[in-house]
Design a protein around this motif. Structure first.
Motif, PDB file in Angstrom:
ATOM      1  N   THR A 175       0.966  -0.334   0.143  1.00 17.16           N
ATOM      2  CA  THR A 175      -0.239  -0.230   0.337  1.00 17.16           C
ATOM      3  C   THR A 175       0.976   1.041  -0.127  1.00 17.16           C
ATOM      4  O   THR A 175       2.398   0.945   0.401  1.00 17.16           O
ATOM      5  N   LEU A 176       0.625   2.644  -0.495  1.00 19.39           N
ATOM      6  CA  LEU A 176       1.320   3.688  -0.614  1.00 19.39           C
ATOM      7  C   LEU A 176       1.157   3.934   0.114  1.00 19.39           C
ATOM      8  O   LEU A 176       1.606   4.392   0.796  1.00 19.39           O
ATOM      9  N   GLU A 177      -0.421   4.482   1.604  1.00 20.27           N
ATOM     10  CA  GLU A 177      -0.074   5.575   1.930  1.00 20.27           C
ATOM     11  C   GLU A 177       0.809   4.679   3.314  1.00 20.27           C
ATOM     12  O   GLU A 177       1.511   5.119   4.192  1.00 20.27           O
ATOM     13  N   ASP A 178       0.802   3.955   3.832  1.00 19.35           N
ATOM     14  CA  ASP A 178       1.267   2.954   4.999  1.00 19.35           C
ATOM     15  C   ASP A 178       2.309   2.375   5.156  1.00 19.35           C
ATOM     16  O   ASP A 178       2.560   1.384   5.796  1.00 19.35           O
ATOM     17  N   ASP A 179       2.526   1.612   3.766  1.00 16.53           N
ATOM     18  CA  ASP A 179       3.499   0.647   3.329  1.00 16.53           C
ATOM     19  C   ASP A 179       3.326  -0.665   3.721  1.00 16.53           C
ATOM     20  O   ASP A 179       4.429  -1.335   4.122  1.00 16.53           O
ATOM     21  N   ARG A 180       2.821  -0.495   3.234  1.00 13.01           N
ATOM     22  CA  ARG A 180       1.621  -2.245   3.957  1.00 13.01           C
ATOM     23  C   ARG A 180       1.555  -3.597   3.497  1.00 13.01           C
ATOM     24  O   ARG A 180       1.681  -3.203   1.559  1.00 13.01           O
ATOM     25  N   LYS A 181       2.222  -4.431   2.920  1.00 11.09           N
ATOM     26  CA  LYS A 181       2.464  -5.616   2.084  1.00 11.09           C
ATOM     27  C   LYS A 181       1.008  -6.382   1.375  1.00 11.09           C
ATOM     28  O   LYS A 181       0.277  -6.404   3.049  1.00 11.09           O
ATOM     29  N   ILE A 182       0.310  -6.102   0.140  1.00 10.73           N
ATOM     30  CA  ILE A 182      -0.477  -6.951   0.504  1.00 10.73           C
ATOM     31  C   ILE A 182      -0.886  -8.128  -0.694  1.00 10.73           C
ATOM     32  O   ILE A 182      -1.324  -9.015  -0.126  1.00 10.73           O
ATOM     33  N   CYS A 183       0.310  -8.584  -1.776  1.00  7.83           N
ATOM     34  CA  CYS A 183       0.920  -9.929  -1.732  1.00  7.83           C
ATOM     35  C   CYS A 183       1.633  -9.858  -2.887  1.00  7.83           C
ATOM     36  O   CYS A 183       3.114  -8.621  -3.022  1.00  7.83           O
ATOM     37  N   LYS A 184       1.573 -10.795  -3.721  1.00  9.80           N
ATOM     38  CA  LYS A 184       2.799 -10.834  -4.841  1.00  9.80           C
ATOM     39  C   LYS A 184       2.353 -11.131  -6.368  1.00  9.80           C
ATOM     40  O   LYS A 184       1.148 -11.782  -6.478  1.00  9.80           O
ATOM     41  N   LEU A 185       2.639 -10.128  -6.849  1.00  7.91           N
ATOM     42  CA  LEU A 185       2.184 -10.287  -8.728  1.00  7.91           C
ATOM     43  C   LEU A 185       2.874 -10.525  -8.873  1.00  7.91           C
ATOM     44  O   LEU A 185       4.394 -10.009  -9.359  1.00  7.91           O
ATOM     45  N   GLU A 186       2.937 -11.180 -10.370  1.00  8.09           N
ATOM     46  CA  GLU A 186       3.742 -11.419 -11.499  1.00  8.09           C
ATOM     47  C   GLU A 186       2.977 -10.533 -12.781  1.00  8.09           C
ATOM     48  O   GLU A 186       1.973 -10.711 -13.038  1.00  8.09           O
ATOM     49  N   ILE A 187       4.342 -10.052 -13.064  1.00 10.41           N
ATOM     50  CA  ILE A 187       4.110  -9.632 -14.348  1.00 10.41           C
ATOM     51  C   ILE A 187       4.179 -10.348 -15.770  1.00 10.41           C
ATOM     52  O   ILE A 187       4.966 -10.629 -15.836  1.00 10.41           O
ATOM     53  N   ILE A 188       2.891 -10.232 -16.609  1.00 12.55           N
ATOM     54  CA  ILE A 188       2.324 -11.204 -17.571  1.00 12.55           C
ATOM     55  C   ILE A 188       2.645 -10.406 -18.551  1.00 12.55           C
ATOM     56  O   ILE A 188       2.671 -11.185 -19.774  1.00 12.55           O
ATOM     57  N   GLY A 189       2.431  -8.544 -18.554  1.00 14.52           N
ATOM     58  CA  GLY A 189       2.628  -8.297 -19.886  1.00 14.52           C
ATOM     59  C   GLY A 189       2.901  -7.347 -19.950  1.00 14.52           C
ATOM     60  O   GLY A 189       2.209  -6.213 -18.945  1.00 14.52           O
ATOM     61  N   ILE A 190       3.323  -6.384 -21.012  1.00 13.41           N
ATOM     62  CA  ILE A 190       3.600  -4.749 -20.768  1.00 13.41           C
ATOM     63  C   ILE A 190       3.370  -4.132 -22.138  1.00 13.41           C
ATOM     64  O   ILE A 190       3.438  -4.623 -23.726  1.00 13.41           O
ATOM     65  N   THR A 191       2.132  -2.967 -22.225  1.00 16.91           N
ATOM     66  CA  THR A 191       1.649  -2.595 -23.166  1.00 16.91           C
ATOM     67  C   THR A 191       2.971  -0.985 -23.302  1.00 16.91           C
ATOM     68  O   THR A 191       2.767  -0.214 -21.578  1.00 16.91           O
ATOM     69  N   SER A 192       3.350  -0.858 -24.012  1.00 15.69           N
ATOM     70  CA  SER A 192       4.418   0.551 -23.736  1.00 15.69           C
ATOM     71  C   SER A 192       4.183   1.793 -24.892  1.00 15.69           C
ATOM     72  O   SER A 192       3.318   1.299 -26.000  1.00 15.69           O
ATOM     73  N   ASN A 193       4.388   2.778 -24.658  1.00 18.41           N
ATOM     74  CA  ASN A 193       4.427   4.103 -25.602  1.00 18.41           C
ATOM     75  C   ASN A 193       2.780   4.454 -25.638  1.00 18.41           C
ATOM     76  O   ASN A 193       2.128   5.322 -26.715  1.00 18.41           O
ATOM     77  N   LEU A 194       2.616   4.664 -24.188  1.00 22.38           N
ATOM     78  CA  LEU A 194       0.660   5.381 -24.531  1.00 22.38           C
ATOM     79  C   LEU A 194       1.626   6.658 -23.752  1.00 22.38           C
ATOM     80  O   LEU A 194       2.014   6.870 -23.296  1.00 22.38           O
ATOM     81  N   ARG A 195       0.114   7.614 -24.520  1.00 22.78           N
ATOM     82  CA  ARG A 195       0.468   8.979 -24.594  1.00 22.78           C
ATOM     83  C   ARG A 195      -0.563   9.416 -23.364  1.00 22.78           C
ATOM     84  O   ARG A 195      -1.679   8.884 -23.184  1.00 22.78           O
ATOM     85  N   GLY A 196      -0.381   9.714 -22.333  1.00 28.21           N
ATOM     86  CA  GLY A 196      -0.956  10.224 -21.415  1.00 28.21           C
ATOM     87  C   GLY A 196      -0.516  11.392 -21.213  1.00 28.21           C
ATOM     88  O   GLY A 196      -0.935  12.939 -22.089  1.00 28.21           O
ATOM     89  N   ILE A 197      -1.545  11.502 -19.620  1.00 25.19           N
ATOM     90  CA  ILE A 197      -1.692  13.359 -19.875  1.00 25.19           C
ATOM     91  C   ILE A 197      -0.494  14.957 -20.214  1.00 25.19           C
ATOM     92  O   ILE A 197       1.011  13.763 -19.949  1.00 25.19           O
ATOM     93  N   HIS A 198      -0.458  15.693 -20.410  1.00 24.53           N
ATOM     94  CA  HIS A 198       0.830  16.334 -21.083  1.00 24.53           C
ATOM     95  C   HIS A 198       2.206  15.495 -21.962  1.00 24.53           C
ATOM     96  O   HIS A 198       3.051  16.049 -21.965  1.00 24.53           O
TER      97      HIS A 198
END
Length: 82
Positions: A41-64
């Motif tokens: 968790t961002l707010e209190d740095d409490r562990k949630i779980c483990k996640l496996e990254i299964i894919g990445i889509t890059s080059n998305l245009r965002g704000i600004h």
């Protein structure tokens, strides 16, 4: 093991399997498919779980016109993938 953070309000969605993707800016573009990361968790740095990254889509245009990356993941608990 690398670490990734989420807002506390997203914890239930992650643990239920409803949240399976996250969009990050270029400063967090170092994750790779097959990589297992610990989610906290961002707010209190409490562990949630483990996640496996299964894919990445890059080059998305965002704000600004900043470059963003979308990471798809699957959920695991205590090292057991499912």
């Amino acid at each position: 093991m690398d670490k990734i953070t989420f807002f506390t309000k997203l914890e239930r969605q992650i643990l239920s399997g409803k949240k399976t993707a996250t969009i990050r800016d270029g400063s967090e573009s170092h994750y790779l498919p097959g990589q297992v990361v610990e989610a906290f968790t961002l707010e209190d740095d409490r562990k949630i779980c483990k996640l496996e990254i299964i894919g990445i889509t890059s080059n998305l245009r965002g704000i600004h016109n900043a470059w963003h990356f979308c990471f798809y993941f699957k959920f695991s608990v205590y090292g057991t993938m499912f």
